[in-house]
Design an enzyme around this catalytic site. Structure first.
Site, PDB file in Angstrom:
ATOM      1  N   GLU A  75       0.721  -1.124  -0.045  1.00  0.00           N
ATOM      2  CA  GLU A  75       0.108   0.059  -0.023  1.00  0.00           C
ATOM      3  C   GLU A  75       0.881   1.255   0.027  1.00  0.00           C
ATOM      4  O   GLU A  75       1.744   1.185   0.909  1.00  0.00           O
ATOM      5  CB  GLU A  75      -1.018  -0.103   1.379  1.00  0.00           C
ATOM      6  CG  GLU A  75      -1.685   1.207   1.600  1.00  0.00           C
ATOM      7  CD  GLU A  75      -2.440   2.082   0.634  1.00  0.00           C
ATOM      8  OE1 GLU A  75      -3.230   1.215  -0.088  1.00  0.00           O
ATOM      9  OE2 GLU A  75      -2.473   3.151   0.593  1.00  0.00           O
TER      10      GLU A  75
ATOM     11  N   CYS B 246      -5.161   5.141   6.021  1.00  0.00           N
ATOM     12  CA  CYS B 246      -5.037   4.009   5.200  1.00  0.00           C
ATOM     13  C   CYS B 246      -6.302   3.462   4.872  1.00  0.00           C
ATOM     14  O   CYS B 246      -7.323   3.475   5.692  1.00  0.00           O
ATOM     15  CB  CYS B 246      -4.346   3.134   6.067  1.00  0.00           C
ATOM     16  SG  CYS B 246      -3.532   1.655   5.089  1.00  0.00           S
TER      17      CYS B 246
ATOM     18  N   CYS C 258      -5.333  -0.955   6.402  1.00  0.00           N
ATOM     19  CA  CYS C 258      -5.422  -1.288   7.683  1.00  0.00           C
ATOM     20  C   CYS C 258      -6.521  -0.436   8.026  1.00  0.00           C
ATOM     21  O   CYS C 258      -7.028  -0.546   9.321  1.00  0.00           O
ATOM     22  CB  CYS C 258      -4.106  -1.008   8.484  1.00  0.00           C
ATOM     23  SG  CYS C 258      -3.564   0.779   8.746  1.00  0.00           S
TER      24      CYS C 258
ATOM     25  N   HIS D  41      -6.785   3.120  12.595  1.00  0.00           N
ATOM     26  CA  HIS D  41      -6.475   4.667  12.959  1.00  0.00           C
ATOM     27  C   HIS D  41      -7.742   5.125  13.618  1.00  0.00           C
ATOM     28  O   HIS D  41      -7.564   6.193  14.450  1.00  0.00           O
ATOM     29  CB  HIS D  41      -6.069   5.276  11.782  1.00  0.00           C
ATOM     30  CG  HIS D  41      -4.651   4.980  11.217  1.00  0.00           C
ATOM     31  ND1 HIS D  41      -3.771   5.250  12.024  1.00  0.00           N
ATOM     32  CD2 HIS D  41      -4.545   3.991  10.214  1.00  0.00           C
ATOM     33  CE1 HIS D  41      -2.430   4.522  11.094  1.00  0.00           C
ATOM     34  NE2 HIS D  41      -3.113   4.057  10.256  1.00  0.00           N
TER      35      HIS D  41
ATOM     36  N   ARG E  86       0.165  -4.447  11.085  1.00  0.00           N
ATOM     37  CA  ARG E  86       1.548  -4.458  10.774  1.00  0.00           C
ATOM     38  C   ARG E  86       2.506  -4.060  12.018  1.00  0.00           C
ATOM     39  O   ARG E  86       3.869  -3.924  12.008  1.00  0.00           O
ATOM     40  CB  ARG E  86       1.806  -3.446   9.709  1.00  0.00           C
ATOM     41  CG  ARG E  86       1.428  -3.974   8.499  1.00  0.00           C
ATOM     42  CD  ARG E  86       1.209  -2.862   7.537  1.00  0.00           C
ATOM     43  NE  ARG E  86       0.483  -3.378   6.313  1.00  0.00           N
ATOM     44  CZ  ARG E  86      -0.793  -3.869   6.264  1.00  0.00           C
ATOM     45  NH1 ARG E  86      -1.497  -3.519   7.246  1.00  0.00           N
ATOM     46  NH2 ARG E  86      -1.129  -4.233   5.003  1.00  0.00           N
TER      47      ARG E  86
ATOM     48  N   SER F 199       4.447   1.116   9.899  1.00  0.00           N
ATOM     49  CA  SER F 199       5.310   1.090   8.923  1.00  0.00           C
ATOM     50  C   SER F 199       6.290   2.195   9.144  1.00  0.00           C
ATOM     51  O   SER F 199       7.270   2.436   8.257  1.00  0.00           O
ATOM     52  CB  SER F 199       4.449   1.077   7.466  1.00  0.00           C
ATOM     53  OG  SER F 199       3.873   0.110   7.464  1.00  0.00           O
TER      54      SER F 199
ATOM     55  N   CYS G 209       3.360  -0.559   4.613  1.00  0.00           N
ATOM     56  CA  CYS G 209       2.061   0.338   4.070  1.00  0.00           C
ATOM     57  C   CYS G 209       2.702   1.727   4.048  1.00  0.00           C
ATOM     58  O   CYS G 209       2.720   2.197   5.414  1.00  0.00           O
ATOM     59  CB  CYS G 209       0.856   0.140   5.199  1.00  0.00           C
ATOM     60  SG  CYS G 209      -0.283   1.462   4.492  1.00  0.00           S
TER      61      CYS G 209
ATOM     62  N   CYS H 184       0.251   4.715   5.572  1.00  0.00           N
ATOM     63  CA  CYS H 184       0.329   4.709   7.041  1.00  0.00           C
ATOM     64  C   CYS H 184       1.541   5.479   7.333  1.00  0.00           C
ATOM     65  O   CYS H 184       1.523   6.429   8.191  1.00  0.00           O
ATOM     66  CB  CYS H 184       0.177   3.340   7.519  1.00  0.00           C
ATOM     67  SG  CYS H 184      -1.601   2.704   7.648  1.00  0.00           S
TER      68      CYS H 184
HETATM   69 NI1  NFE Z   1      -1.764   1.031   6.228  1.00  0.00          NI
HETATM   70 FE1  NFE Z   1      -1.249   0.115   8.974  1.00  0.00          FE
HETATM   71  C1  NFE Z   1      -1.236  -1.314   9.752  1.00  0.00           C
HETATM   72  C2  NFE Z   1      -1.379   1.083  10.476  1.00  0.00           C
HETATM   73  S1  NFE Z   1       0.767   0.869   8.779  1.00  0.00           S
HETATM   74  S2  NFE Z   1      -1.547  -0.575   7.127  1.00  0.00           S
HETATM   75  O1  NFE Z   1      -1.108  -2.294  10.048  1.00  0.00           O
HETATM   76  O2  NFE Z   1      -1.441   1.560  11.577  1.00  0.00           O
HETATM   77  O3  NFE Z   1       1.887  -0.083   8.979  1.00  0.00           O
END
Ligand code: NFE
Ligand code: MG
Length: 571
Positions: free
Chosen positions: A13, A60, A63, A67, A482, A505, A549, A552
Site C-alpha cells: 500500500e 489508510c 489497515c 486509525h 503491521r 510502517s 504500508c 500509513c
Molecule cells: Ni496502512 Fe497500518 C497497519 C497502521 S501501517 S497498514 O497495520 O497503523 O503499518
C-alpha cells in the site's frame, strides 16, 4: 559494486523506493524511502476532537479501521473517558477481524508471488497437486478435477495475453523453488482467498456499516445499538448468528488453508529462515484488553520489548520513551534536525529535497524519505506480528508457545529461525490462527451480556465539550496488523492543536537516525543474496515480509508515467 534501485515497490500500500548496494551478489547496504507525503496530521489541527477518528481513519485503506481505534482512544485518554465493556468487545471484534483479513490478503495477494511462480502452475500434474493438498490438510476443495479447473483458468488467462495483475512478475527467476504442483496449489488458494477476504469483511459491514472504514465509532464507545428484541438493532440475536457463521468460515480457511500453505511453502525455502534477520529489537504496545485499555496486565497481546534477540527477558515498555528523528526525512524541526522529539511535542513541517525527475539517486547522506525515524530510548525497533509473537512467546503465553513450537517442529527449526524473512511470514499466520479463534469468544461475551440485559455501549458523560479541561493531552494505541500504532493528541479550547501518528510502517520503513542507525527494512536487507541484480526478487521477499504500508507510514504522489510497474535500475 552495483547500486540497485527498486521504485516503486509494488504489491504494497502506498509508494516505497528501496536502494541497495550489491557486492558479490549480496546486499551490503540498503536505504528505504517513502516517496509520498499525505499530511493527515496537519489536516486534524483545529478540528473537534470528537471527529478526529473520521479523518484519522483515512490515513489508510488497507489497515482501514485501526486509525479510528487509535484516534478515539487518544481522545478518550485525553478527556479521561472509560468505555463500557460492550464497546470494548465490539472494538476488539472489528480490530481482530481486520487483523485476520489483512494477514490473509498479505500472504496470498501481496506476498505469495515472491515465492510462487504462477507460470509453473501450468506445468503441474493436477492429480499430484491433489495428493499434496490432501496430505497437508483436510480442506474439501482438493480433488484433481478442482485443480485441473484452476489450471485451465490460468491457461485461458495466459492464452488471452491479458495477464493483468500477473503481468509483470519475475516468472522463471531461478530463486523460485517450488515444484509445479505446489505452485498450482498456491494459485488455487490465491483465487479462493479473494472470496474469503470479501466474505470476512462482512463482519465489519455488520458492526461498522461498511468496509473499509467502519462508521460506528464514537468517543466514549460505539454507535452499535444492542437489543435482543429489536430486529433493527445493529447487534441482535440474528446478527450474532451471522457473525458466528462468518467467523467459523474464516477460521476454517486459516486453519485448513493459510497455515498449511505457509508451512508447505516455507519448507521449500528454509534458507529464508536465516536471511532478513534485521535489527533484533522488538517492540509491542500490546492490545485487546479484557477490561480497561489502561491495564496492560489484561491484554491478550502482551506489552513489552525484546532487545538483542534475547528471549530470556521481556523489558517493560513506557510510551514516554518513544521519539522521532527527522535527520534523514524531508521535514524540519524547530530545534534543528539532529534532535529526536516525543510525539506529544512532535512537528510535521514538510520540506522536500529529494530526487528530481527524470532520475536521481537518493542523497542518502542527507534527507531521503518522507518517513520519520521512530526510536525507543534512542534505539530502532521492529514492530509487527513477529515482534508480538516473540514477546508473547518470551512472556510464556501457552497458546502462542504451543503453536510456535508445533510449527518449528514441523519444519525442524530452532526458535532462532524466527528472526528472519520467513519468520515474519510464519508469525503472521500464527497470529491469524490465534486471533480468529478469539473472535468467537468475544461474540459469545457480547451475546451473553445482551441476554442479561447489559446493552450499554456508550458513555456519553463527557460528550459536552463544556465539561472538558481547557487543555489536555492523550495517547491512543493499537496493535495494528503491521505492528504498534500510536496516536498522540493535544486539545486546547475544545479543538485539536497538535496531532501526531507514529505508525507501524513508520517504525519499520523509517530511514537512518542522527546516529546513523538503520531502520528495520534497511537492517533486514543486509546480507540478502541476489542471484540477478537486474531482477532483485530477493530484495522484495524481505521488504514484503514486513507487509509495507507507506500510506500509513507517512500518513499525492507526482504521477510520472515511467513509474508505473516496478523496475529495477542497476548502475
Ligand atoms: Ni496502512 Fe497500518 C497497519 C497502521 S501501517 S497498514 O497495520 O497503523 O503499518
Ligand atoms: Mg507521524
Amino acid at each position: 559494486m552495483a547500486r540497485v534501485v527498486v521504485d516503486p515497490v509494488t504489491r504494497i500500500e502506498g509508494h516505497l523506493r528501496i536502494e541497495v548496494e550489491v557486492e558479490g551478489n549480496k546486499v551490503t547496504d540498503a536505504w528505504s524511502s517513502g516517496t509520498m507525503f499525505r499530511g493527515i496530521e496537519q489536516i486534524l489541527r483545529g478540528r473537534d476532537p470528537r471527529e478526529a477518528w473520521i479523518w484519522a481513519q483515512r490515513i489508510c485503506g488497507v489497515c482501514t479501521t485501526v486509525h479510528a481505534l487509535a484516534s478515539v482512544r487518544a481522545v478518550e485518554d485525553a478527556l479521561g473517558i472509560e468505555v463500557p465493556e460492550n464497546a470494548n468487545i465490539v472494538r476488539n471484534i472489528i480490530a481482530g477481524t481486520q487483523n485476520v483479513h489483512d494477514h490473509i490478503i498479505h500472504f496470498y495477494h501481496l506476498h505469495a508471488l515472491d515465492w510462487v511462480d504462477v507460470t509453473l502452475a501450468l506445468k503441474a500434474d493436477p492429480a499430484k497437486t491433489s495428493q499434496i493438498a490432501q496430505s497437508i490438510s483436510d480442506w474439501p476443495k482438493s480433488s484433481a478435477t478442482y485443480f485441473k479447473g484452476v489450471q485451465d483458468r490460468v491457461k485461458a488467462l495466459v492464452a488471452s495475453n491479458q495477464l493483468s495483475l500477473f503481468s509483470s512478475g519475475d516468472w522463471g527467476h531461478p530463486a523460485y523453488k517450488l515444484p509445479p504442483e505446489v505452485n498450482l496449489l498456491a494459485v488455487a488458494h490465491y483465487i479462493e482467498a479473494l472470496d474469503v477476504q470479501r466474505e470476512f469483511a462482512r463482519v465489519q459491514a455488520v458492526l461498522g456499516g461498511k468496509n473499509p472504514h467502519p462508521q460506528t465509532y464514537l468517543v466514549g464507545g460505539m454507535a452499535t445499538a444492542m437489543d435482543g428484541n429489536e430486529p433493527d438493532a445493529v447487534i441482535n440475536p440474528e446478527r450474532i448468528t451471522l457473525l458466528n457463521q462468518l467467523i467459523t468460515n474464516a477460521r476454517a480457511f486459516v486453519q485448513q488453508v493459510y497455515m498449511p500453505d505457509v508451512l508447505a511453502i516455507a519448507g521449500f525455502y528454509k534458507e529464508w529462515f536465516q536471511y532478513g534477520q534485521g535489527i533484533g529489537n522488538y517492540m509491542v504496545y500490546g492490545d485487546y484488553a479484557n477490561g480497561s485499555v489502561k491495564d496492560p496486565a489484561g491484554f491478550m497481546i502482551p506489552r513489552g520489548i525484546i532487545r538483542g534477540r534475547d528471549l530470556s527477558t521481556v523489558h517493560p515498555l513506557d510510551p514516554q520513551h518513544v521519539s522521532e528523528f527527522v535527520t534523514h526525512s524531508w521535514y524540519t524541526y524547530t530545534e534543528g534536525d539532529l534532535v529526536a522529539k516525543h510525539p506529544s511535542q512532535g512537528e510535521t513541517n514538510p520540506r522536500y529535497s529529494g530526487p528530481k525527475p527524470p532520475f536521481e539517486f537518493l542523497n542518502t547522506d542527507a534527507k531521503y524519505s518522507w518517513v520519520k525515524s521512530p526510536r525507543y530510548d534512542g534505539v530502532p525497533m521492529e514492530v509487527g506480528p513477529l515482534a508480538r509473537t516473540l514477546v508473547a512467546y518470551a512472556s510464556g503465553d501457552d497458546q502462542v508457545k504451543k503453536i510456535v513450537d508445533a510449527a518449528l517442529a514441523k519444519l525442524s527449526l530452532p526458535p532462532s529461525a524466527l528472526y528472519s524473512t520467513m519468520g515474519r511470514i510464519a508469525a503472521r499466520a500464527i497470529e491469524a490462527e490465534i486471533m480468529v479463534g478469539r473472535l468467537s469468544g468475544w461474540v459469545a461475551q457480547l451475546d451473553d451480556n445482551m441476554s442479561h440485559g447489559d446493552v450499554v455501549i456508550h458513555n456519553g458523560q463527557k460528550w459536552n465539550p463544556n465539561s472538558w479541561p481547557k487543555s489536555c493531552q492523550g495517547f491512543g494505541f493499537h496493535e495494528a496488523p503491521r505492528g504498534s500504532l500510536g496516536h498522540w493528541v493535544e486539545i486546547e479550547n475544545k479543538k485539536i492543536v497538535n496531532y501526531q501518528a507514529v505508525v507501524p510502517s513508520t517504525w519499520n520503513a523509517g530511514p537512518r537516525d542522527a546516529q546513523g542507525q538503520r531502520g528495520a527494512y534497511e537492517s533486514a536487507l543486509l546480507g540478502t543474496p541476489l542471484i540477478d541484480p537486474e531482477r532483485p526478487l530477493e530484495v522484495l521477499r524481505t521488504v514484503h515480509s514486513f507487509d509495507p504500508c507507506m500510506a500509513c507510514a507517512v500518513h499525492v504522489v507526482q504521477a510520472n508515467g515511467d513509474n508505473y510497474g516496478r523496475k529495477a535500475l542497476v548502475i
